[in-house]
Design an enzyme around this catalytic site. Structure first.
Site, PDB file in Angstrom:
ATOM      1  N   ASP A   1      29.384  61.564  73.666  1.00 27.06           N
ATOM      2  CA  ASP A   1      30.050  60.288  73.400  1.00 27.06           C
ATOM      3  C   ASP A   1      31.377  60.487  72.658  1.00 27.06           C
ATOM      4  O   ASP A   1      32.142  59.550  72.489  1.00 27.06           O
ATOM      5  CB  ASP A   1      29.119  59.357  72.601  1.00 27.06           C
ATOM      6  CG  ASP A   1      28.603  60.019  71.319  1.00 27.06           C
ATOM      7  OD1 ASP A   1      28.731  61.254  71.187  1.00 27.06           O
ATOM      8  OD2 ASP A   1      28.091  59.291  70.465  1.00 27.06           O
TER       9      ASP A   1
ATOM     10  N   ARG B   1      30.872  48.535  62.801  1.00 24.82           N
ATOM     11  CA  ARG B   1      30.068  49.182  61.785  1.00 24.82           C
ATOM     12  C   ARG B   1      30.293  48.580  60.414  1.00 24.82           C
ATOM     13  O   ARG B   1      31.380  48.164  60.090  1.00 24.82           O
ATOM     14  CB  ARG B   1      30.421  50.662  61.774  1.00 24.82           C
ATOM     15  CG  ARG B   1      29.653  51.394  60.746  1.00 24.82           C
ATOM     16  CD  ARG B   1      29.374  52.828  61.066  1.00 24.82           C
ATOM     17  NE  ARG B   1      28.989  53.169  62.395  1.00 24.82           N
ATOM     18  CZ  ARG B   1      29.379  54.304  62.946  1.00 24.82           C
ATOM     19  NH1 ARG B   1      30.197  55.086  62.313  1.00 24.82           N
ATOM     20  NH2 ARG B   1      28.962  54.619  64.140  1.00 24.82           N
TER      21      ARG B   1
ATOM     22  N   HIS C   1      19.358  62.942  61.419  1.00 24.83           N
ATOM     23  CA  HIS C   1      18.152  62.681  62.210  1.00 24.83           C
ATOM     24  C   HIS C   1      18.109  63.639  63.389  1.00 24.83           C
ATOM     25  O   HIS C   1      18.984  64.498  63.537  1.00 24.83           O
ATOM     26  CB  HIS C   1      18.095  61.221  62.635  1.00 24.83           C
ATOM     27  CG  HIS C   1      19.318  60.753  63.361  1.00 24.83           C
ATOM     28  ND1 HIS C   1      19.606  61.136  64.659  1.00 24.83           N
ATOM     29  CD2 HIS C   1      20.334  59.962  62.964  1.00 24.83           C
ATOM     30  CE1 HIS C   1      20.735  60.582  65.017  1.00 24.83           C
ATOM     31  NE2 HIS C   1      21.217  59.875  64.009  1.00 24.83           N
TER      32      HIS C   1
ATOM     33  N   GLN D   1      40.518  60.661  64.239  1.00 31.36           N
ATOM     34  CA  GLN D   1      39.753  61.852  64.601  1.00 31.36           C
ATOM     35  C   GLN D   1      40.672  62.915  65.199  1.00 31.36           C
ATOM     36  O   GLN D   1      40.490  64.099  64.968  1.00 31.36           O
ATOM     37  CB  GLN D   1      38.625  61.497  65.576  1.00 31.36           C
ATOM     38  CG  GLN D   1      37.700  62.679  65.808  1.00 31.36           C
ATOM     39  CD  GLN D   1      36.376  62.288  66.436  1.00 31.36           C
ATOM     40  OE1 GLN D   1      35.840  61.223  66.170  1.00 31.36           O
ATOM     41  NE2 GLN D   1      35.849  63.137  67.289  1.00 31.36           N
TER      42      GLN D   1
ATOM     43  N   LYS E   1      29.525  51.764  70.881  1.00 31.93           N
ATOM     44  CA  LYS E   1      28.815  50.817  70.031  1.00 31.93           C
ATOM     45  C   LYS E   1      29.119  49.404  70.491  1.00 31.93           C
ATOM     46  O   LYS E   1      30.178  49.120  71.008  1.00 31.93           O
ATOM     47  CB  LYS E   1      29.272  50.962  68.573  1.00 31.93           C
ATOM     48  CG  LYS E   1      29.254  52.372  68.057  1.00 31.93           C
ATOM     49  CD  LYS E   1      27.865  52.772  67.602  1.00 31.93           C
ATOM     50  CE  LYS E   1      27.842  54.099  66.892  1.00 31.93           C
ATOM     51  NZ  LYS E   1      28.707  55.139  67.448  1.00 31.93           N
TER      52      LYS E   1
ATOM     53  N   LYS F   1      13.654  58.061  68.428  1.00 25.82           N
ATOM     54  CA  LYS F   1      13.428  56.714  67.925  1.00 25.82           C
ATOM     55  C   LYS F   1      11.931  56.443  67.936  1.00 25.82           C
ATOM     56  O   LYS F   1      11.241  56.738  68.896  1.00 25.82           O
ATOM     57  CB  LYS F   1      14.117  55.681  68.826  1.00 25.82           C
ATOM     58  CG  LYS F   1      15.613  55.811  68.840  1.00 25.82           C
ATOM     59  CD  LYS F   1      16.224  55.150  67.637  1.00 25.82           C
ATOM     60  CE  LYS F   1      17.722  55.404  67.620  1.00 25.82           C
ATOM     61  NZ  LYS F   1      18.336  55.162  66.342  1.00 25.82           N
ATOM     62  N   THR F   2      11.447  55.899  66.881  1.00 22.58           N
ATOM     63  CA  THR F   2      10.048  55.484  66.855  1.00 22.58           C
ATOM     64  C   THR F   2      10.003  54.045  66.376  1.00 22.58           C
ATOM     65  O   THR F   2      11.034  53.448  66.077  1.00 22.58           O
ATOM     66  CB  THR F   2       9.225  56.330  65.873  1.00 22.58           C
ATOM     67  OG1 THR F   2       9.652  56.016  64.542  1.00 22.58           O
ATOM     68  CG2 THR F   2       9.394  57.804  66.141  1.00 22.58           C
TER      69      THR F   2
ATOM     70  N   HIS G   1      21.156  64.573  65.420  1.00 28.84           N
ATOM     71  CA  HIS G   1      22.069  65.555  64.851  1.00 28.84           C
ATOM     72  C   HIS G   1      21.538  66.969  64.994  1.00 28.84           C
ATOM     73  O   HIS G   1      22.280  67.927  64.922  1.00 28.84           O
ATOM     74  CB  HIS G   1      22.263  65.304  63.342  1.00 28.84           C
ATOM     75  CG  HIS G   1      22.923  64.008  63.025  1.00 28.84           C
ATOM     76  ND1 HIS G   1      22.266  62.985  62.387  1.00 28.84           N
ATOM     77  CD2 HIS G   1      24.175  63.565  63.267  1.00 28.84           C
ATOM     78  CE1 HIS G   1      23.091  61.969  62.238  1.00 28.84           C
ATOM     79  NE2 HIS G   1      24.257  62.286  62.761  1.00 28.84           N
TER      80      HIS G   1
ATOM     81  N   THR H   1      26.952  57.958  57.580  1.00 26.72           N
ATOM     82  CA  THR H   1      26.555  56.553  57.506  1.00 26.72           C
ATOM     83  C   THR H   1      25.115  56.363  57.059  1.00 26.72           C
ATOM     84  O   THR H   1      24.692  55.242  56.833  1.00 26.72           O
ATOM     85  CB  THR H   1      26.753  55.861  58.870  1.00 26.72           C
ATOM     86  OG1 THR H   1      26.319  56.751  59.896  1.00 26.72           O
ATOM     87  CG2 THR H   1      28.205  55.537  59.095  1.00 26.72           C
TER      88      THR H   1
ATOM     89  N   LYS I   1      17.438  57.444  74.487  1.00 27.16           N
ATOM     90  CA  LYS I   1      17.720  58.309  73.354  1.00 27.16           C
ATOM     91  C   LYS I   1      16.419  58.748  72.703  1.00 27.16           C
ATOM     92  O   LYS I   1      15.538  57.949  72.469  1.00 27.16           O
ATOM     93  CB  LYS I   1      18.553  57.556  72.315  1.00 27.16           C
ATOM     94  CG  LYS I   1      20.006  57.930  72.396  1.00 27.16           C
ATOM     95  CD  LYS I   1      20.770  57.465  71.185  1.00 27.16           C
ATOM     96  CE  LYS I   1      22.254  57.691  71.426  1.00 27.16           C
ATOM     97  NZ  LYS I   1      23.097  57.049  70.422  1.00 27.16           N
TER      98      LYS I   1
END
Length: 405
Positions: free
Chosen positions: A192, A86, A45, A171, A82, A230-231, A48, A40, A227
């Site tokens: 998750d 999406r 990041h 899946q 979520k 993240k910035t 992963h 996506t 999490k």
RNA sequence: GGAGGAGUUCCCGAGUGGUCAAAGGGGGCGGACUGUAAAUCCGUUAGCUCAGCUUUCGAUGGUUCGAAUCCAUCCUCCUCCA
């Protein structure tokens, strides 16, 4: 020591479908396993990265990883956890993203000679026939059971489309397909993904009458459960174009004390003795551990040269003295000499708007060559440039080097 | 298909004709304290030529001296009924 022991000792594993059997299997056989990646974004990041590390540990132990690109499932969107549906991606975007992923994975995973495989589930998902699929796969799924799955809970309150509800079957079918094509018997994923992994393992057991297993990995969170990665600028990416090696290094250099040991265990290959030693350092001392963490992770992602550069730049800025050569640099056209400081900073992308720049100066957060700027109307002249560069500091630890083109 | 409800600034969420660039919280940013950490405290948080002006409250039109607030149409989402 088996891989499972290694993974457990380093804190990777959250849950197993069949703990004892998986341990035994991984000790006795070379196993083909898979991990799915949602294409996506055009880069992986740090979230992963934990998964990649687990994959690397497994490969080092002789097992064969399959990186499954969710080109087909990305057209559905995983509803787990979520709150929003999406956005849909085009096939071109997905393929582009998959190519980027592979490049990044190759830093840690050896794809040569079929030691690891990358496949795209679009290859089998997109050509499925609806009725056949329902009769073949759909029969094995109980809606009653699906509805009780944790991953749908939130969405049951906020709304879930039929499209997304099907994600689990997709899946599950992936796992079955990989089992048939490559003998894949183990699926690994973030915690998750638990429900989705169970669905696949169950499906294989029913359809094929063969064992299939799953295990989930811890999600990279801070000690407070937020999490990580993240910035203010969004995710911390593995792509140097999106997150520069210097920023990447700084991110790890600045993790909370309480997260250092966890990060060292999960994100580096340092021996656990060393990890524990570093993690046990107290007060100021733990800064050494953070430097090691930052260096090691940056080295894995961006290579040794970049890691050294980032470490040197940080040392020069924060340690005093040293070589400023590798500090993040932007350039401005020489025509801007004589302009107001705010115009220069905008041009150099140090500040996003003049309002913000004004605020920064008013609050005493802007330094040039380590001298506080108090006048908004300060003009940037040639005298600001020492040896061709001007060192801008925004706040306490945000440095930019500006040079004239 | 029918009946209701909702869409607000980065996020959550108040606001129901002027005093609203919009309460409060979260996050971000700046400052103090420090160890380039955490916690805490203070300030700040649309843009600009910062006095003033311009754009913003799902979209488009309209009513009004004046709208996030009223009306119309449209879009999206939710709930109940089928």
């Amino acid at each position: 020591m088996s891989v499972v022991d290694i993974l457990m000792e380093r804190g990777f594993i959250e849950q197993f479908t069949h703990e004892e059997e998986i341990k035994e299997l991984l000790e006795k056989e070379k196993v083909t396993f898979y991990i799915g990646f949602d294409p996506t974004a055009d880069s992986l990041h740090v979230g992963h990265f934990v998964t990649l590390m687990a994959m690397a540990h497994m490969q080092r132990a002789g097992h064969r990883p399959i990186a499954l690109i969710g080109g087909g499932t990305a057209m559905i969107g995983d509803p787990s956890g979520k709150t929003d549906m999406r956005k849909m991606l085009t096939r071109e975007e997905i393929e582009h993203n998959a190519r980027s992923f592979k490049k990044q994975m190759e830093k840690l995973i050896d794809f040569s000679d079929g030691k690891a495989i990358m496949v795209n589930n679009a290859d089998w998902l997109l050509n499925l026939n609806y009725v056949d699929f329902l009769r073949d796969i759909g029969v094995h799924f109980s809606v009653n059971r699906m509805l009780t799955a944790e991953c749908f809970k939130l969405r049951l309150e906020r709304g879930l489309s039929f499209l997304e509800f099907n994600y689990m079957l997709m899946q599950g079918y992936d796992f079955l397909e990989l089992n048939r094509r490559y003998g894949c018997v183990l699926q690994i994923g973030g915690n998750d993904q638990w429900s989705n992994i169970l669905a696949g393992a169950d499906l294989i057991r029913r359809k094929e009458g063969k064992p299939a297993y799953g295990l989930t990995l811890t999600l990279l969170t801070t000690s407070e459960g937020k999490k990580m990665g993240k910035t203010e600028k969004g995710a911390v990416w593995l792509d140097p174009e999106k997150t520069s090696p210097y920023d990447f290094y700084q991110y790890w250099r600045n993790v909370d004390d309480s997260d250092v040991e966890r990060c060292l265990a999960l994100l580096t290959f340092l021996p656990m003795d060393e990890v524990r030693r570093l993690g046990a350092l107290k007060d100021k001392e733990i800064n050494e551990a953070k430097k090691v963490l930052a260096y090691e992770v940056t080295k894995l992602v961006h290579g040794e040269t970049e890691a050294k550069k980032a470490a040197e730049a940080a040392e020069a800025l924060f340690g005093g003295g040293g070589n400023l050569e590798n500090v993040p640099t932007s350039s401005i056209p020489s025509g801007l000499l004589g302009s107001k400081i705010l115009d220069v900073l905008i041009e150099a992308n140090v500040i996003p708007s003049k309002s913000e720049g004004r605020r920064l100066i008013q609050q005493g957060g802007l330094y040039i060559n380590n001298e506080k700027i108090t006048d908004i109307d300060t003009e940037v002249t040639e005298s600001f440039f020492k040896e061709g560069m001007m060192l801008v500091r925004k706040g306490k630890k945000n440095y930019h080097k500006i040079i004239i083109e």
